[in-house]
Design a protein around this motif. Structure first.
Motif, PDB file in Angstrom:
ATOM      1  N   VAL A   1       0.852  -1.194   0.000  1.00 56.46           N
ATOM      2  CA  VAL A   1       0.000   0.000   0.000  1.00 56.46           C
ATOM      3  C   VAL A   1       0.886   1.240   0.000  1.00 56.46           C
ATOM      4  CG1 VAL A   1      -1.775   1.289   1.246  1.00 56.46           C
ATOM      5  CG2 VAL A   1      -1.823  -1.215   1.217  1.00 56.46           C
ATOM      6  N   ARG A   2       0.669   2.093  -0.979  1.00 57.30           N
ATOM      7  CA  ARG A   2       1.414   3.349  -1.076  1.00 57.30           C
ATOM      8  C   ARG A   2       0.582   4.538  -0.603  1.00 57.30           C
ATOM      9  NH1 ARG A   2       3.251   4.192  -6.976  1.00 57.30           N
ATOM     10  NH2 ARG A   2       4.149   6.063  -6.020  1.00 57.30           N
ATOM     11  N   GLN A   3      -0.706   4.503  -0.829  1.00 55.82           N
ATOM     12  CA  GLN A   3      -1.581   5.625  -0.489  1.00 55.82           C
ATOM     13  C   GLN A   3      -2.727   5.119   0.397  1.00 55.82           C
ATOM     14  OE1 GLN A   3      -2.835   7.323  -4.216  1.00 55.82           O
ATOM     15  NE2 GLN A   3      -0.768   7.947  -4.797  1.00 55.82           N
ATOM     16  N   PRO A   4      -2.448   4.929   1.682  1.00 52.49           N
ATOM     17  CA  PRO A   4      -3.491   4.372   2.571  1.00 52.49           C
ATOM     18  C   PRO A   4      -4.726   5.259   2.659  1.00 52.49           C
ATOM     19  CG  PRO A   4      -1.611   5.190   3.832  1.00 52.49           C
ATOM     20  CD  PRO A   4      -1.197   5.198   2.411  1.00 52.49           C
ATOM     21  N   ALA A   5      -4.567   6.576   2.465  1.00 52.00           N
ATOM     22  CA  ALA A   5      -5.715   7.469   2.559  1.00 52.00           C
ATOM     23  C   ALA A   5      -6.771   7.146   1.510  1.00 52.00           C
ATOM     24  CB  ALA A   5      -5.254   8.926   2.418  1.00 52.00           C
ATOM     25  N   ASN A   6      -6.339   6.564   0.384  1.00 52.38           N
ATOM     26  CA  ASN A   6      -7.279   6.230  -0.684  1.00 52.38           C
ATOM     27  C   ASN A   6      -7.995   4.904  -0.470  1.00 52.38           C
ATOM     28  OD1 ASN A   6      -6.760   8.593  -2.081  1.00 52.38           O
ATOM     29  ND2 ASN A   6      -5.073   7.690  -3.244  1.00 52.38           N
ATOM     30  N   LEU A   7      -7.594   4.190   0.601  1.00 48.15           N
ATOM     31  CA  LEU A   7      -8.304   2.955   0.950  1.00 48.15           C
ATOM     32  C   LEU A   7      -9.439   3.321   1.890  1.00 48.15           C
ATOM     33  CD1 LEU A   7      -5.348   0.442   1.526  1.00 48.15           C
ATOM     34  CD2 LEU A   7      -6.868   0.585  -0.449  1.00 48.15           C
ATOM     35  N   ASP A   8     -10.554   3.634   1.346  1.00 49.23           N
ATOM     36  CA  ASP A   8     -11.708   4.076   2.145  1.00 49.23           C
ATOM     37  C   ASP A   8     -12.899   3.188   1.804  1.00 49.23           C
ATOM     38  OD1 ASP A   8     -13.738   5.357   3.494  1.00 49.23           O
ATOM     39  OD2 ASP A   8     -13.069   7.377   2.942  1.00 49.23           O
ATOM     40  N   PHE A   9     -13.230   2.336   2.757  1.00 48.69           N
ATOM     41  CA  PHE A   9     -14.316   1.384   2.533  1.00 48.69           C
ATOM     42  C   PHE A   9     -15.628   2.084   2.185  1.00 48.69           C
ATOM     43  CE2 PHE A   9     -17.920  -1.023   4.152  1.00 48.69           C
ATOM     44  CZ  PHE A   9     -17.734  -2.253   3.535  1.00 48.69           C
ATOM     45  N   GLU A  10     -15.823   3.261   2.806  1.00 46.54           N
ATOM     46  CA  GLU A  10     -17.083   3.964   2.578  1.00 46.54           C
ATOM     47  C   GLU A  10     -17.154   4.538   1.163  1.00 46.54           C
ATOM     48  OE1 GLU A  10     -16.678   2.857   6.365  1.00 46.54           O
ATOM     49  OE2 GLU A  10     -15.286   4.319   5.515  1.00 46.54           O
ATOM     50  N   GLU A  11     -15.979   4.689   0.517  1.00 47.55           N
ATOM     51  CA  GLU A  11     -15.962   5.187  -0.858  1.00 47.55           C
ATOM     52  C   GLU A  11     -15.914   4.048  -1.880  1.00 47.55           C
ATOM     53  OE1 GLU A  11     -16.232   8.267  -1.905  1.00 47.55           O
ATOM     54  OE2 GLU A  11     -16.363   9.095   0.142  1.00 47.55           O
ATOM     55  N   LYS A  12     -15.140   3.034  -1.583  1.00 44.59           N
ATOM     56  CA  LYS A  12     -14.974   1.926  -2.533  1.00 44.59           C
ATOM     57  C   LYS A  12     -14.636   0.670  -1.751  1.00 44.59           C
ATOM     58  CE  LYS A  12     -12.951   2.694  -6.500  1.00 44.59           C
ATOM     59  NZ  LYS A  12     -11.946   2.900  -7.581  1.00 44.59           N
ATOM     60  N   GLN A  13     -15.399  -0.363  -1.992  1.00 49.05           N
ATOM     61  CA  GLN A  13     -15.177  -1.608  -1.263  1.00 49.05           C
ATOM     62  C   GLN A  13     -14.265  -2.587  -2.010  1.00 49.05           C
ATOM     63  OE1 GLN A  13     -18.688  -0.527  -1.710  1.00 49.05           O
ATOM     64  NE2 GLN A  13     -18.088   0.733   0.058  1.00 49.05           N
ATOM     65  N   GLN A  14     -13.950  -2.273  -3.241  1.00 46.41           N
ATOM     66  CA  GLN A  14     -13.159  -3.219  -4.042  1.00 46.41           C
ATOM     67  C   GLN A  14     -12.352  -2.442  -5.079  1.00 46.41           C
ATOM     68  OE1 GLN A  14     -14.962  -6.185  -6.928  1.00 46.41           O
ATOM     69  NE2 GLN A  14     -14.702  -7.493  -5.109  1.00 46.41           N
ATOM     70  N   MET A  15     -11.116  -2.860  -5.262  1.00 51.44           N
ATOM     71  CA  MET A  15     -10.258  -2.278  -6.294  1.00 51.44           C
ATOM     72  C   MET A  15      -9.722  -3.402  -7.174  1.00 51.44           C
ATOM     73  SD  MET A  15      -8.102   0.692  -4.326  1.00 51.44           S
ATOM     74  CE  MET A  15      -8.913   2.136  -3.653  1.00 51.44           C
ATOM     75  N   VAL A  16      -9.682  -3.128  -8.473  1.00 52.18           N
ATOM     76  CA  VAL A  16      -9.213  -4.141  -9.431  1.00 52.18           C
ATOM     77  C   VAL A  16      -7.971  -3.597 -10.150  1.00 52.18           C
ATOM     78  CG1 VAL A  16      -9.773  -5.522 -11.446  1.00 52.18           C
ATOM     79  CG2 VAL A  16     -11.539  -5.021  -9.741  1.00 52.18           C
TER      80      VAL A  16
END
Length: 504
Positions: free
Chosen positions: A413-428
């Motif tokens: 993980v380089r940008q933990p701030a962008n890991l926001d469950f409330e915004e996106k639950q899955q990244m591909v």
């Protein structure tokens, strides 16, 4: 009176004039060693001038290309290699000038011999056959060598410096002066060797040019002596064990190596037939033992090494009425060619090729994400460059970015701030594996990252202020208002505690 004055003036002018003489070259023959190094002094032009004027030296003519002269000192150095064997003497045209007069001259350069030539063998073939019953003292072969140098440097002496097998030193001898190879011991085909390799040396007595150290020159040849016998022995492979190599994907009929067997009774390959015991990948020429490719070779399928069993069979029957045979093992190393793209494997349970991978990470967290991915390249010593593609590629990095074969791949993980469950639950994401030496070889795998919720949000009320009415004298416990708060975090859904705060 006037006429007398003129004659006196002319007389004064003549008496004051000084006669001018041309330079004189005083030496015309020089001896030079033929092995003088280029750039070194060969000799000095000797000249004089009666007027003691400053002299200037120059070289002219066809042989001037071999020398170079200092125009002020007359020192002549070698410019091109000299060779007495091409010409014993050289004529060198020179000029000496005192500015007013030019004197030409022709020098004779005598090239003295240096021991710069090795003896050269006249013979062109050294495959020798000799019956085993040849008498001791009998002549086997005569070696002749010539040396173009003079004196001792041109006198040739012969010797045997090596015999294989070593027992041959008890069988053969050579005349030092005449080069005649003779038997000093009795040949025995069955008890001694049937094949000998002799290294024969032709060396001169040494020579030097001038006061230099004595130089010796020599040449060597190998002679192969085959002993002739009756047909009572099996053939035998020489130079075994055999190890060859060939690159995968080489064309059919590509030669790999040659095996050689000798019929101990009759000589090298006189009547040998070669075969390969069941293989299919390689074939052998029956008559000359050349092993070549018979079908496509893929190292990733057959492995790094192929072992063959090669049989040599005499075409004639032995004294027992049977074909004499022998076998040898041939090892062929298969060279790798970069002909495969890198591939992804899922090795969580058993390693199988895969193009879909999953991982999970808590929102806003740092660290590595295990996705069960391994990258491999079937080719040897190939490095794989790993890259990320996709909308969310900047949120992560791939580790390692440059992988050796069979490397475990993780996401960081380089940008933990962008890991926001409330915004996106899955990244591909797409992981691209690129062969570093052959960038057209690529493979792609899709990685789905499931983002896990954490309790990172406070509950909120739909509105900041509530107004209510309550009738006076209402009983205790009468419901006057129902409020509901919401929490974006899924882990707290339905688990909100309410309380009244005292007025501040």
């Amino acid at each position: 009176m006037g006429g007398l004055t003129g004659w006196l003036l002319l007389l004064c002018l003549v008496s004051s004039a000084k006669a001018s003489f041309s330079p004189t070259i005083t030496k015309f023959v020089f001896e030079v060693c033929e092995d003088v190094p280029i750039g070194s002094q060969a000799f000095t032009i000797e000249a004089s001038d009666p007027d003691e004027d400053t002299l200037t030296y120059a070289l002219v003519g066809p042989n001037a290309a071999f020398f170079q002269v200092d125009p002020n000192s007359g020192v002549v150095t070698v410019k091109s290699t000299l060779d007495r064997e091409n010409s014993v003497t050289m004529l060198l045209d020179v000029t000496v000038s005192d500015t007013a007069n030019l004197t030409p001259g022709r020098l004779t350069i005598i090239l003295n011999d240096a021991n710069d030539n090795s003896p050269i063998f006249r013979n062109t073939a050294f495959d020798i056959s000799v019956p085993e019953n040849t008498a001791v003292g009998g002549s086997v072969f005569t070696f002749l060598a010539d040396d173009e140098d003079e004196g001792d440097a041109g006198v040739v002496r012969y010797s045997i410096t090596e015999i294989i097998p070593a027992q041959g030193s008890e069988v053969f001898e050579i005349g030092a002066i005449n080069g005649e190879l003779k038997l000093k011991g009795q040949l025995n085909y069955n008890l001694l060797s049937s094949f000998y390799r002799l290294r024969v040396n032709a060396g001169d007595l040494g020579g030097s040019c001038g006061s230099g150290d004595k130089v010796f020159q020599s040449s060597n040849v190998f002679a192969f002596v085959t002993v002739v016998d009756m047909p009572d022995l099996d053939p035998v492979f020489i130079s075994a064990p055999y190890i060859g190599s060939v690159e995968e994907n080489s064309a059919v009929d590509t030669s790999v190596l040659r095996v050689t067997a000798i019929d101990q009774d009759k000589g090298i390959n006189d009547n040998i037939i070669y075969t390969i015991e069941a293989d299919g990948l390689f074939k052998i020429s029956e008559n000359d033992g050349i092993i070549s490719i018979s079908s496509a070779i893929d190292r990733e399928v057959i492995g790094d090494t192929v072992t063959l069993t090669v049989k040599a069979t005499e075409s004639e029957l032995n004294v027992n009425g049977q074909p004499a045979t022998t076998t040898t093992t041939v090892q062929i190393n298969i060279g790798d060619v970069n002909d495969n793209p890198p591939q992804f494997y899922n090795c969580e349970e058993s390693c199988v090729t895969a193009t879909q991978f999953t991982g999970e990470v808590f929102e806003h967290s740092l660290g590595a994400i295990s996705i069960g991915m391994t990258v491999k390249d079937p080719d040897k010593s190939v490095q794989t460059e790993l890259r990320l593609e996709g909308v969310d590629k900047d949120v992560f990095s791939v580790e390692p970015s440059l992988a050796a074969s069979d490397s475990i791949v993780q996401l960081l993980v380089r940008q933990p701030a962008n890991l926001d469950f409330e915004e996106k639950q899955q990244m591909v994401l797409q992981v691209i594996a690129i062969d570093k030496d052959k960038t057209t070889f690529q493979s792609t795998a899709t990685v789905t990252i499931n983002i896990k919720d954490t309790n990172d949000n406070s509950p909120t009320f739909p509105q900041d202020t509530y107004r209510l009415k309550v009738a006076e004298h209402s009983p205790v416990g009468t419901e006057v208002l129902s409020v509901t708060a919401e929490d974006p975090d899924t882990m707290d859904a339905g688990n909100i505690n309410y309380s009244l705060l005292p007025e501040s």
